[in-house]
Design an enzyme around this catalytic site. Structure first.
Site, PDB file in Angstrom:
ATOM      1  N   CYS A  36      -5.032  -2.912   2.753  1.00 39.09           N
ATOM      2  CA  CYS A  36      -4.806  -2.767   4.194  1.00 39.09           C
ATOM      3  C   CYS A  36      -6.053  -3.002   5.052  1.00 39.09           C
ATOM      4  O   CYS A  36      -6.452  -4.128   5.258  1.00 39.09           O
ATOM      5  CB  CYS A  36      -4.162  -1.410   4.500  1.00 39.09           C
ATOM      6  SG  CYS A  36      -3.485  -1.388   6.174  1.00 39.09           S
TER       7      CYS A  36
ATOM      8  N   LYS B  94      -9.277   2.108  -2.311  1.00 40.86           N
ATOM      9  CA  LYS B  94      -9.565   1.602  -0.963  1.00 40.86           C
ATOM     10  C   LYS B  94     -10.945   2.056  -0.472  1.00 40.86           C
ATOM     11  O   LYS B  94     -11.238   3.256  -0.433  1.00 40.86           O
ATOM     12  CB  LYS B  94      -8.478   2.090  -0.014  1.00 40.86           C
ATOM     13  CG  LYS B  94      -8.538   1.526   1.402  1.00 40.86           C
ATOM     14  CD  LYS B  94      -7.290   1.978   2.157  1.00 40.86           C
ATOM     15  CE  LYS B  94      -7.191   1.441   3.569  1.00 40.86           C
ATOM     16  NZ  LYS B  94      -5.934   1.869   4.218  1.00 40.86           N
TER      17      LYS B  94
ATOM     18  N   ASN C 185       0.022  -0.903   5.544  1.00 43.30           N
ATOM     19  CA  ASN C 185       0.906  -0.147   6.455  1.00 43.30           C
ATOM     20  C   ASN C 185       0.210  -0.197   7.797  1.00 43.30           C
ATOM     21  O   ASN C 185      -0.759   0.546   8.018  1.00 43.30           O
ATOM     22  CB  ASN C 185       1.009   1.321   6.046  1.00 43.30           C
ATOM     23  CG  ASN C 185       1.859   1.568   4.818  1.00 43.30           C
ATOM     24  OD1 ASN C 185       2.997   2.011   4.909  1.00 43.30           O
ATOM     25  ND2 ASN C 185       1.289   1.303   3.646  1.00 43.30           N
TER      26      ASN C 185
ATOM     27  N   GLU D 253       0.865  -1.208   0.000  1.00 42.06           N
ATOM     28  CA  GLU D 253       0.000   0.000   0.000  1.00 42.06           C
ATOM     29  C   GLU D 253       0.895   1.250   0.000  1.00 42.06           C
ATOM     30  O   GLU D 253       1.915   1.266   0.689  1.00 42.06           O
ATOM     31  CB  GLU D 253      -0.847  -0.009   1.282  1.00 42.06           C
ATOM     32  CG  GLU D 253      -1.693   1.236   1.486  1.00 42.06           C
ATOM     33  CD  GLU D 253      -2.345   1.312   2.882  1.00 42.06           C
ATOM     34  OE1 GLU D 253      -1.739   0.838   3.873  1.00 42.06           O
ATOM     35  OE2 GLU D 253      -3.462   1.846   2.969  1.00 42.06           O
TER      36      GLU D 253
ATOM     37  N   GLU E 260      -6.268   9.028   7.262  1.00 38.78           N
ATOM     38  CA  GLU E 260      -6.721   8.596   5.928  1.00 38.78           C
ATOM     39  C   GLU E 260      -8.063   9.231   5.558  1.00 38.78           C
ATOM     40  O   GLU E 260      -8.320   9.524   4.395  1.00 38.78           O
ATOM     41  CB  GLU E 260      -6.824   7.074   5.870  1.00 38.78           C
ATOM     42  CG  GLU E 260      -5.465   6.415   5.784  1.00 38.78           C
ATOM     43  CD  GLU E 260      -5.558   4.977   5.327  1.00 38.78           C
ATOM     44  OE1 GLU E 260      -6.068   4.713   4.233  1.00 38.78           O
ATOM     45  OE2 GLU E 260      -5.118   4.102   6.090  1.00 38.78           O
TER      46      GLU E 260
ATOM     47  N   ASN F 141      -6.797   6.273  -2.178  1.00 39.90           N
ATOM     48  CA  ASN F 141      -5.734   5.334  -1.827  1.00 39.90           C
ATOM     49  C   ASN F 141      -5.924   4.145  -2.775  1.00 39.90           C
ATOM     50  O   ASN F 141      -6.856   3.356  -2.612  1.00 39.90           O
ATOM     51  CB  ASN F 141      -5.877   4.939  -0.359  1.00 39.90           C
ATOM     52  CG  ASN F 141      -4.743   4.088   0.141  1.00 39.90           C
ATOM     53  OD1 ASN F 141      -4.029   3.478  -0.650  1.00 39.90           O
ATOM     54  ND2 ASN F 141      -4.586   4.007   1.448  1.00 39.90           N
TER      55      ASN F 141
HETATM   56  N1  CDV Z   1      -3.241   1.603   6.497  1.00 41.62           N
HETATM   57  C1  CDV Z   1      -4.234   1.042   7.223  1.00 41.62           C
HETATM   58  O1  CDV Z   1      -5.322   0.849   6.737  1.00 41.62           O
HETATM   59  N2  CDV Z   1      -3.913   0.719   8.505  1.00 41.62           N
HETATM   60  C2  CDV Z   1      -4.891   0.174   9.414  1.00 41.62           C
HETATM   61  C3  CDV Z   1      -4.555   0.571  10.836  1.00 41.62           C
HETATM   62  C4  CDV Z   1      -4.911   1.996  11.085  1.00 41.62           C
HETATM   63  C5  CDV Z   1      -5.276  -0.259  11.847  1.00 41.62           C
HETATM   64  C6  CDV Z   1      -4.936  -1.339   9.342  1.00 41.62           C
HETATM   65  O2  CDV Z   1      -6.047  -1.882   9.313  1.00 41.62           O
HETATM   66  O3  CDV Z   1      -3.905  -1.995   9.367  1.00 41.62           O
END
Ligand code: CDV
Length: 311
Positions: free
Chosen positions: A169, A124, A194, A47, A143, A107
């Site tokens: 993510c 996303k 991330n 990501e 975000e 994203n």
């Molecule tokens: N980049 C993300 O989406 N990170 C989220 C954190 C904030 C919990 C994740 O679900 O890993």
């Protein structure tokens, strides 16, 4: 014809705020060369693969915010990545912050085929975090400030003899993500992430618990939809902020078949037989035979929980 793909999760070590896109792309090209040496067909990067995880910074200057976004893809910085992937005949997927010509910010991740053509795009859907500075948190996760929720849904694409899907993510924690792709026959899901090593709102939730929840989500999503899942971290310490690793490849039985050993640039490789998805899809998760949609209405008609009346 064999439907086995050799797939690499190309884990990224930390990217500091001062690192240039050109320097990051050089690291990605190096991972591509390693993937070529291991005869990989597909490399899944992470990501926001081109920059540090900038949503941790509270920014008020729109020009500064936009400096983290890409206005076109490929562009001057990423062209060497596209060219080397096509030269190696390796398909790739990677994430970046997308600024569209009409001013929308997403994203995003893309799927690029072996010829270097973008064949799939995902934006996303499940954006975590908040949109204003939150003094209660030990660090920010903005975000919801910098991105709009994705507008493309959870599509799948026929590529390399299989049915491939993408998410990003936080999407991996939501069963709806996998099921919508599962309902389109997905055989391999690619995702980058991330994930901070600690919970900014709950200091007692550290790396072990967060890794458990990460694995749980990936393994359940893979098993319940009988699909391969390839999950790629950006990890290590970015300007003092630790992100966990744990890149892994999960088979359609929900078993982890390969995983990262470091929190740095690293390839995690597995042979993914797409025909191994068939058994689950034709038996316990034969959706057509077993799903009871007359009982699932709440899934799409409400967001928050509606509690039963108190007696
Ligand atoms: N980049 C993300 O989406 N990170 C989220 C954190 C904030 C919990 C994740 O679900 O890993």
């Amino acid at each position: 014809m064999s439907r086995s793909l050799r797939v690499a999760a190309a884990q990224s070590g930390p990217i500091q705020r001062a690192d240039s896109r050109q320097a990051v792309v050089r690291r990605m090209v190096d991972l591509l060369d390693q993937a070529k040496a291991q005869r990989c067909d597909l490399v899944v990067f992470t990501e926001l693969a081109l920059t540090t995880f900038f949503p941790r910074w509270y920014l008020t200057d729109q020009a500064e915010v936009d400096s983290w976004f890409e206005r076109e893809m490929p562009n001057a910085a990423t062209r060497p990545l596209f060219e080397r992937a096509a030269q190696h005949r390796i398909a790739i997927s990677f994430g970046y912050a997308e600024l569209t010509p009409d001013g929308h910010r997403y994203n995003t991740s893309i799927l690029v085929d072996r010829d270097g053509t973008i064949v799939g795009k995902y934006r996303k859907v499940h954006l975590p975090g908040h949109s204003e500075f939150d003094p209660q948190r030990s660090f920010q996760h903005l975000e919801k400030r910098y991105f709009e929720p994705g507008d493309l849904g959870f599509n799948v694409w026929r590529s390399m003899g299989g049915i491939l899907g993408m998410c990003i993510c936080n999407d991996r924690r939501w069963p709806e993500t996998y099921r919508v792709m599962g309902l389109q026959g997905v055989e391999l899901i690619m995702l980058g992430y991330n994930t901070p090593s600690v919970n900014s709102q709950k200091p007692s939730e550290g790396p072990e618990q967060r890794m458990f929840q990460h694995r749980l989500s990936l393994q359940a999503g893979a098993y319940q939809n009988s699909s391969w899942v390839v999950a790629t971290a950006k990890c290590g310490v970015e300007d003092g902020h630790p992100l966990f690793g744990g890149s892994m490849i999960v088979n359609p039985d929900g078993e982890v078949v390969a995983q990262a050993n470091t929190e740095d640039d690293e390839l995690v490789v597995a042979d993914c037989d797409l025909d191994a998805t068939k058994f689950g899809k034709e038996t316990v998760f034969d959706f057509k035979r077993h799903r009871r949609i007359e009982h699932y209405g709440r899934i799409t008609s409400q967001t928050g929980a509606i509690l039963p009346p108190e007696s």
